[in-house]
Design a protein around this motif. Structure first.
Motif, PDB file in Angstrom:
ATOM      1  N   GLY A  58     -41.876  24.038 -38.402  1.00 35.65           N
ATOM      2  CA  GLY A  58     -43.320  23.865 -38.523  1.00 35.65           C
ATOM      3  C   GLY A  58     -44.094  24.447 -37.366  1.00 35.65           C
ATOM      4  O   GLY A  58     -45.270  24.800 -37.505  1.00 35.65           O
ATOM      5  N   HIS A  59     -43.429  24.537 -36.208  1.00 33.95           N
ATOM      6  CA  HIS A  59     -44.082  25.056 -35.000  1.00 33.95           C
ATOM      7  C   HIS A  59     -43.092  25.999 -34.308  1.00 33.95           C
ATOM      8  O   HIS A  59     -42.378  25.588 -33.379  1.00 33.95           O
ATOM      9  CB  HIS A  59     -44.478  23.902 -34.073  1.00 33.95           C
ATOM     10  CG  HIS A  59     -45.305  22.839 -34.725  1.00 33.95           C
ATOM     11  ND1 HIS A  59     -46.642  23.009 -35.022  1.00 33.95           N
ATOM     12  CD2 HIS A  59     -44.967  21.593 -35.159  1.00 33.95           C
ATOM     13  CE1 HIS A  59     -47.104  21.910 -35.595  1.00 33.95           C
ATOM     14  NE2 HIS A  59     -46.120  21.055 -35.702  1.00 33.95           N
ATOM     15  N   PRO A  60     -43.035  27.245 -34.738  1.00 29.64           N
ATOM     16  CA  PRO A  60     -42.023  28.183 -34.226  1.00 29.64           C
ATOM     17  C   PRO A  60     -42.027  28.357 -32.712  1.00 29.64           C
ATOM     18  O   PRO A  60     -40.988  28.666 -32.128  1.00 29.64           O
ATOM     19  CB  PRO A  60     -42.388  29.498 -34.935  1.00 29.64           C
ATOM     20  CG  PRO A  60     -43.087  29.067 -36.185  1.00 29.64           C
ATOM     21  CD  PRO A  60     -43.863  27.841 -35.800  1.00 29.64           C
ATOM     22  N   GLN A  61     -43.181  28.145 -32.079  1.00 33.50           N
ATOM     23  CA  GLN A  61     -43.248  28.322 -30.628  1.00 33.50           C
ATOM     24  C   GLN A  61     -42.926  27.033 -29.863  1.00 33.50           C
ATOM     25  O   GLN A  61     -42.982  27.019 -28.628  1.00 33.50           O
ATOM     26  CB  GLN A  61     -44.657  28.800 -30.232  1.00 33.50           C
ATOM     27  CG  GLN A  61     -45.104  30.086 -30.921  1.00 33.50           C
ATOM     28  CD  GLN A  61     -44.140  31.221 -30.695  1.00 33.50           C
ATOM     29  OE1 GLN A  61     -43.669  31.440 -29.585  1.00 33.50           O
ATOM     30  NE2 GLN A  61     -43.830  31.952 -31.771  1.00 33.50           N
ATOM     31  N   ALA A 119     -45.293  18.285 -30.426  1.00 35.20           N
ATOM     32  CA  ALA A 119     -44.986  19.716 -30.395  1.00 35.20           C
ATOM     33  C   ALA A 119     -46.156  20.537 -30.926  1.00 35.20           C
ATOM     34  O   ALA A 119     -46.466  21.607 -30.401  1.00 35.20           O
ATOM     35  CB  ALA A 119     -43.726  19.996 -31.218  1.00 35.20           C
ATOM     36  N   GLY A 120     -46.825  20.020 -31.955  1.00 35.15           N
ATOM     37  CA  GLY A 120     -47.973  20.710 -32.511  1.00 35.15           C
ATOM     38  C   GLY A 120     -49.123  20.834 -31.537  1.00 35.15           C
ATOM     39  O   GLY A 120     -49.948  21.752 -31.652  1.00 35.15           O
ATOM     40  N   ARG A 121     -49.165  19.928 -30.567  1.00 29.20           N
ATOM     41  CA  ARG A 121     -50.215  19.986 -29.554  1.00 29.20           C
ATOM     42  C   ARG A 121     -49.766  20.738 -28.298  1.00 29.20           C
ATOM     43  O   ARG A 121     -50.466  20.729 -27.289  1.00 29.20           O
ATOM     44  CB  ARG A 121     -50.678  18.579 -29.208  1.00 29.20           C
ATOM     45  CG  ARG A 121     -51.461  17.929 -30.340  1.00 29.20           C
ATOM     46  CD  ARG A 121     -52.087  16.605 -29.932  1.00 29.20           C
ATOM     47  NE  ARG A 121     -52.894  16.695 -28.729  1.00 29.20           N
ATOM     48  CZ  ARG A 121     -53.568  15.686 -28.199  1.00 29.20           C
ATOM     49  NH1 ARG A 121     -53.558  14.492 -28.814  1.00 29.20           N
ATOM     50  NH2 ARG A 121     -54.268  15.832 -27.095  1.00 29.20           N
ATOM     51  N   GLY A 122     -48.591  21.336 -28.357  1.00 32.36           N
ATOM     52  CA  GLY A 122     -48.143  22.188 -27.267  1.00 32.36           C
ATOM     53  C   GLY A 122     -47.286  21.519 -26.221  1.00 32.36           C
ATOM     54  O   GLY A 122     -46.909  22.163 -25.230  1.00 32.36           O
ATOM     55  N   ALA A 123     -46.961  20.252 -26.402  1.00 29.52           N
ATOM     56  CA  ALA A 123     -46.110  19.576 -25.431  1.00 29.52           C
ATOM     57  C   ALA A 123     -44.651  19.995 -25.622  1.00 29.52           C
ATOM     58  O   ALA A 123     -44.217  20.292 -26.734  1.00 29.52           O
ATOM     59  CB  ALA A 123     -46.233  18.062 -25.577  1.00 29.52           C
ATOM     60  N   GLU A 124     -43.913  20.022 -24.529  1.00 27.71           N
ATOM     61  CA  GLU A 124     -42.465  20.181 -24.631  1.00 27.71           C
ATOM     62  C   GLU A 124     -41.873  18.834 -25.012  1.00 27.71           C
ATOM     63  O   GLU A 124     -42.218  17.811 -24.408  1.00 27.71           O
ATOM     64  CB  GLU A 124     -41.876  20.659 -23.299  1.00 27.71           C
ATOM     65  CG  GLU A 124     -40.363  20.802 -23.336  1.00 27.71           C
ATOM     66  CD  GLU A 124     -39.775  21.199 -21.993  1.00 27.71           C
ATOM     67  OE1 GLU A 124     -38.540  21.143 -21.865  1.00 27.71           O
ATOM     68  OE2 GLU A 124     -40.553  21.540 -21.074  1.00 27.71           O
ATOM     69  N   VAL A 125     -40.994  18.812 -25.995  1.00 27.51           N
ATOM     70  CA  VAL A 125     -40.459  17.552 -26.517  1.00 27.51           C
ATOM     71  C   VAL A 125     -38.959  17.475 -26.245  1.00 27.51           C
ATOM     72  O   VAL A 125     -38.212  18.415 -26.543  1.00 27.51           O
ATOM     73  CB  VAL A 125     -40.720  17.419 -28.030  1.00 27.51           C
ATOM     74  CG1 VAL A 125     -40.120  16.124 -28.561  1.00 27.51           C
ATOM     75  CG2 VAL A 125     -42.221  17.475 -28.319  1.00 27.51           C
ATOM     76  N   VAL A 126     -38.539  16.363 -25.678  1.00 24.20           N
ATOM     77  CA  VAL A 126     -37.121  16.087 -25.461  1.00 24.20           C
ATOM     78  C   VAL A 126     -36.737  14.935 -26.373  1.00 24.20           C
ATOM     79  O   VAL A 126     -37.244  13.812 -26.232  1.00 24.20           O
ATOM     80  CB  VAL A 126     -36.837  15.726 -23.994  1.00 24.20           C
ATOM     81  CG1 VAL A 126     -35.349  15.440 -23.799  1.00 24.20           C
ATOM     82  CG2 VAL A 126     -37.309  16.841 -23.062  1.00 24.20           C
ATOM     83  N   LEU A 127     -35.866  15.216 -27.331  1.00 29.59           N
ATOM     84  CA  LEU A 127     -35.390  14.199 -28.262  1.00 29.59           C
ATOM     85  C   LEU A 127     -34.115  13.573 -27.701  1.00 29.59           C
ATOM     86  O   LEU A 127     -33.162  14.294 -27.380  1.00 29.59           O
ATOM     87  CB  LEU A 127     -35.084  14.820 -29.627  1.00 29.59           C
ATOM     88  CG  LEU A 127     -36.205  15.574 -30.339  1.00 29.59           C
ATOM     89  CD1 LEU A 127     -35.663  16.251 -31.595  1.00 29.59           C
ATOM     90  CD2 LEU A 127     -37.342  14.623 -30.705  1.00 29.59           C
ATOM     91  N   ALA A 128     -34.097  12.267 -27.597  1.00 35.23           N
ATOM     92  CA  ALA A 128     -32.895  11.549 -27.173  1.00 35.23           C
ATOM     93  C   ALA A 128     -32.457  10.681 -28.344  1.00 35.23           C
ATOM     94  O   ALA A 128     -33.106   9.681 -28.661  1.00 35.23           O
ATOM     95  CB  ALA A 128     -33.179  10.700 -25.937  1.00 35.23           C
ATOM     96  N   CYS A 129     -31.368  11.081 -29.012  1.00 40.70           N
ATOM     97  CA  CYS A 129     -30.985  10.469 -30.290  1.00 40.70           C
ATOM     98  C   CYS A 129     -29.500  10.119 -30.309  1.00 40.70           C
ATOM     99  O   CYS A 129     -28.674  10.837 -29.745  1.00 40.70           O
ATOM    100  CB  CYS A 129     -31.261  11.428 -31.440  1.00 40.70           C
ATOM    101  SG  CYS A 129     -32.935  12.082 -31.496  1.00 40.70           S
ATOM    102  N   ARG A 130     -29.177   9.071 -31.020  1.00 38.39           N
ATOM    103  CA  ARG A 130     -27.777   8.673 -31.202  1.00 38.39           C
ATOM    104  C   ARG A 130     -27.054   9.626 -32.148  1.00 38.39           C
ATOM    105  O   ARG A 130     -25.967  10.088 -31.856  1.00 38.39           O
ATOM    106  CB  ARG A 130     -27.710   7.244 -31.739  1.00 38.39           C
ATOM    107  CG  ARG A 130     -26.290   6.733 -31.993  1.00 38.39           C
ATOM    108  CD  ARG A 130     -26.308   5.336 -32.581  1.00 38.39           C
ATOM    109  NE  ARG A 130     -27.018   5.316 -33.850  1.00 38.39           N
ATOM    110  CZ  ARG A 130     -26.468   5.641 -35.028  1.00 38.39           C
ATOM    111  NH1 ARG A 130     -25.209   6.055 -35.081  1.00 38.39           N
ATOM    112  NH2 ARG A 130     -27.179   5.595 -36.131  1.00 38.39           N
ATOM    113  N   ASP A 131     -27.663   9.892 -33.300  1.00 36.23           N
ATOM    114  CA  ASP A 131     -27.045  10.725 -34.329  1.00 36.23           C
ATOM    115  C   ASP A 131     -27.418  12.186 -34.072  1.00 36.23           C
ATOM    116  O   ASP A 131     -28.539  12.600 -34.341  1.00 36.23           O
ATOM    117  CB  ASP A 131     -27.524  10.281 -35.716  1.00 36.23           C
ATOM    118  CG  ASP A 131     -26.764  10.947 -36.853  1.00 36.23           C
ATOM    119  OD1 ASP A 131     -26.459  12.145 -36.739  1.00 36.23           O
ATOM    120  OD2 ASP A 131     -26.498  10.266 -37.860  1.00 36.23           O
TER     121      ASP A 131
END
Length: 277
Positions: A49-52, A23-35
């Motif tokens: 940490g990265h509002p944008q 995210a800090g490098r500008g990538a869109e992040v998709v979190l796939a999590c159990r919890d």
């Protein structure tokens, strides 16, 4: 950076630090999590940490193949492509446990479910140029032997034997995937993040951890490698590799066995009831 990266288990440990740095490098992040509670907390920390940052959260329980299929359907419905899939999530239970489908937990969560997820997300990867699949393996693969007879349970249960098998399987699958997707321009590589002080050691006795901890690196440092492999030009077109922080890493003889890799792949397809690529 317009890359969209999906990472499993991105709510803690190496996975969270990887997601944070992406995210800090500008990538869109998709979190796939159990919890989902921890997932929401991780999303909030990344945004703090990265509002944008562009971050999304999807539920994914790798111990239940029906939920893996359900998550994949939702991802295919809601996303128009994925640039990078990082199969990061893993477990190391010290006592034998089983997935909802009756597989020994380590082979089920660390290997079989990521294989299924990868196959089901291929339509999204095929939408992007320079799509990459990254598998978080381990130097512990040197301890591994592929034995399909243990996939439904083993006696006695030896935690590191089970873990080593799952990590060896990660590398062998990565190699087969690299070969079978080469014509599509989708790369597949595995990595060893190093010994990392993360919650994966939560079942290790305190005395043992006092001895182990000084040899471990931080999740923040370990995350740099998967981030590089996901985003950097140096990994453009690189496929079928196994890396650590220093570069190409040493593989065990079993991890170099192409016949075993093909046999494992076909056995896995049968176990998951899906068609080979």
């Amino acid at each position: 950076m317009n890359k969209r990266v999906l990472i499993t288990g991105g709510n803690s440990g190496i996975g969270f630090c990887t997601a944070q740095q992406l995210a800090g490098r500008g990538a869109e992040v998709v979190l796939a999590c159990r919890d989902q509670t921890k997932g929401q907390a991780a999303l909030a920390r990344i945004k703090g940490g990265h509002p944008q940052a562009r971050v999304r959260l999807f539920p994914l329980d790798l111990s239940d193949l029906a939920q893996v299929r359900g998550c994949a359907r939702r991802l295919n419905d809601e996303l128009d492509g994925i640039d990078v899939l990082i199969n990061n999530a893993g477990v190391v239970p010290t006592r034998q446990q089983f997935t909802r489908d009756g597989f020994e937990m380590q082979i089920g969560v660390n290997y079989l479910a990521p294989v299924l997820l990868t196959h089901l997300l291929l339509p999204l990867l095929q939408q992007r140029e320079d799509a990459r699949v990254i598998h978080v393996a381990s130097v512990a693969h040197w301890l591994g032997r592929i034995n399909t007879k243990t996939w439904r349970g083993r006696r006695p249960y030896l935690v590191m034997d089970a873990y080593g098998q799952s990590k060896l399987a990660n590398i062998l699958f990565s190699d087969v995937l690299a070969q079978r997707l080469a014509a599509q321009g989708i790369t597949s590589n595995a990595l060893h993040p190093g010994g990392v002080d993360t919650p994966i050691f939560r079942h290790v006795p305190d005395l043992a951890m006092k001895l182990i901890r000084p040899t471990l690196t931080t999740p923040e440092k370990a995350a740099r490698l998967p981030v590089r492999m996901a985003l950097d030009e140096e990994f453009y077109g690189v496929t079928g590799g196994y890396f650590d922080a220093k570069g190409p890493a040493a593989r065990s003889p079993r991890a170099r066995n192409k016949k075993q890799a093909e046999r494992l792949y076909l056995d896995t397809m049968a176990a998951l009831d899906i068609n080979p690529l």
